[in-house]
Design a protein around this motif. Structure first.
Motif, short mmCIF file in Angstrom:
data_model
loop_
_atom_site.label_atom_id
_atom_site.label_comp_id
_atom_site.label_asym_id
_atom_site.label_seq_id
_atom_site.Cartn_x
_atom_site.Cartn_y
_atom_site.Cartn_z
N GLU A 32 31.08 19.93 28.16
CA GLU A 32 31.76 19.73 26.88
C GLU A 32 33.18 20.29 26.93
N ILE A 33 33.35 21.48 27.54
CA ILE A 33 34.69 22.07 27.64
C ILE A 33 35.58 21.17 28.52
N GLY A 34 35.00 20.66 29.61
CA GLY A 34 35.74 19.74 30.48
C GLY A 34 36.22 18.52 29.71
N ARG A 35 35.33 18.00 28.86
CA ARG A 35 35.70 16.82 28.05
C ARG A 35 36.87 17.15 27.12
N ARG A 36 36.77 18.36 26.51
CA ARG A 36 37.85 18.76 25.58
C ARG A 36 39.17 18.95 26.33
N ILE A 37 39.11 19.55 27.54
CA ILE A 37 40.34 19.74 28.33
C ILE A 37 40.97 18.38 28.65
N SER A 38 40.11 17.44 29.03
CA SER A 38 40.64 16.11 29.41
C SER A 38 41.29 15.40 28.20
N LYS A 39 40.89 15.81 26.99
CA LYS A 39 41.48 15.22 25.77
C LYS A 39 42.71 16.01 25.33
N GLY A 40 43.06 17.06 26.11
CA GLY A 40 44.27 17.83 25.78
C GLY A 40 44.06 18.92 24.75
N ASP A 41 42.79 19.32 24.53
CA ASP A 41 42.50 20.38 23.55
C ASP A 41 42.91 21.74 24.14
N ALA A 42 43.97 22.34 23.57
CA ALA A 42 44.52 23.57 24.14
C ALA A 42 43.52 24.73 24.07
N ALA A 43 42.73 24.77 23.00
CA ALA A 43 41.79 25.89 22.81
C ALA A 43 40.68 25.87 23.87
N ALA A 44 40.47 24.72 24.50
CA ALA A 44 39.37 24.60 25.47
C ALA A 44 39.58 25.51 26.67
#
Lengths: 206, 89
Positions: B60-72
């Motif tokens: 899930e964190i990997g998915r958020r990073i790939s979407k550019g979520d800085a908090a991830a």
């Protein structure tokens, strides 16, 4: 004591689409019929264990043998109920006749489920669909009903096998936690109000 | 109120394929060696469940990073720190 018979609904997953069927809940289930149940379930249970091992999803209840419970059932220490459809027993629940102290409400008693098992063909595997679904849910409602009958107000406790924990969570039981006095299996308990509300809902729809 | 039990289709189908067994087998209760093997198996299952949870969190964190979520990135660091703490406990 002659057994009571109640009508219960199950889902038969073999036809497409699945269809509802009516089964019978037998309370108490006679101890002298446990030999026949074990004869029907034992080889199926071993086959299932082999298939699940191959699927990488092993089960650890192939040591179960309901014949070992006969004496306790006959003496009245274990209360037994079963769901029967056609000629086959689809699931069995063994409940301790003597209630235990509830964890959620210390000072109050809870019915303890000593064993709950559905027929091996109702468990399914990665490659095979379970024949009937709803057997476990109905057996838990039976535990609540028995808890009310013996004065425990719907409170029910049990130790779940690891793969079954998500089932008891889905049935709104409270996860108390691993029990070091019982092989580290997780202990679950029904609060009386939650449990009786679930039972009333299942009976209202009939 | 009748003693008959009739669940909704949704509730009946939600059980499909779920494992529902409860209680330790009698053979395990009768035999201390089998009992200890059973306890070890229960704990292996629990570790496996923890690993599956961790894998899902990392995914899930990997998915958020790939979407550019800085908090991830911060969450990944926190997860890494708790893993190090668990490993050294």
């Amino acid at each position: 004591m002659s057994p009571d018979h109640y009508s219960v609904g199950l889902m038969d997953n073999r036809p497409r689409p699945a269809r509802r069927v009516s089964a019978t809940l037998v309370r108490p289930f006679p101890a002298d019929q446990l030999d026949a149940v074990e004869a029907a379930w034992a080889s199926e249970r071993r086959d299932l264990a082999t298939r699940r091992d191959l699927d990488g999803d092993p089960i650890e209840h192939e040591h179960w043998d309901w014949r070992r419970k006969k004496e306790r059932v006959a003496k009245g220490d274990t209360l037994l109920s079963a769901i029967v459809h056609g000629a086959d027993v689809q699931g069995l629940i063994g409940m301790a006749a003597k209630p235990r102290t509830a964890s959620l409400n210390p000072g109050l008693a809870a019915l303890y489920v000593d064993y709950l098992e559905v027929a091996p063909w109702n468990l399914g595997s990665a490659t095979e669909t379970a024949w009937f679904s709803g057997v476990g849910t109905v057996l838990m409602l039976e535990a609540i009903a028995v808890s009310v009958v013996i004065g425990c107000g719907g409170r029910v406790g049990l130790h779940s096998l690891p793969q079954a924990e998500s089932f008891y969570t889905a049935k709104a039981m409270t996860r108390i936690g691993p029990d070091p006095n019982y092989y580290d299996l997780v202990y679950f308990e029904y609060d009386g109000a939650v449990a009786t509300e679930r039972l009333a809902r299942a009976r209202r729809t009939t | 109120m009748s003693n008959a039990i009739d669940l909704s289709d949704e509730e009946l189908q939600s059980e499909n394929g779920m494992f529902v067994q409860a209680g330790a087998p009698q053979a395990v209760r009768d035999d201390p060696v089998l009992g200890e093997r059973f306890r070890a198996w229960v704990n292996r299952c629990r570790q496996q469940q923890e690993l599956e949870k961790l894998a899902a969190e990392i995914h899930e964190i990997g998915r958020r990073i790939s979407k550019g979520d800085a908090a991830a990135n911060g969450d990944l660091l926190k997860l890494g720190n708790s893993l190090i703490a668990m490993a050294s406990a």
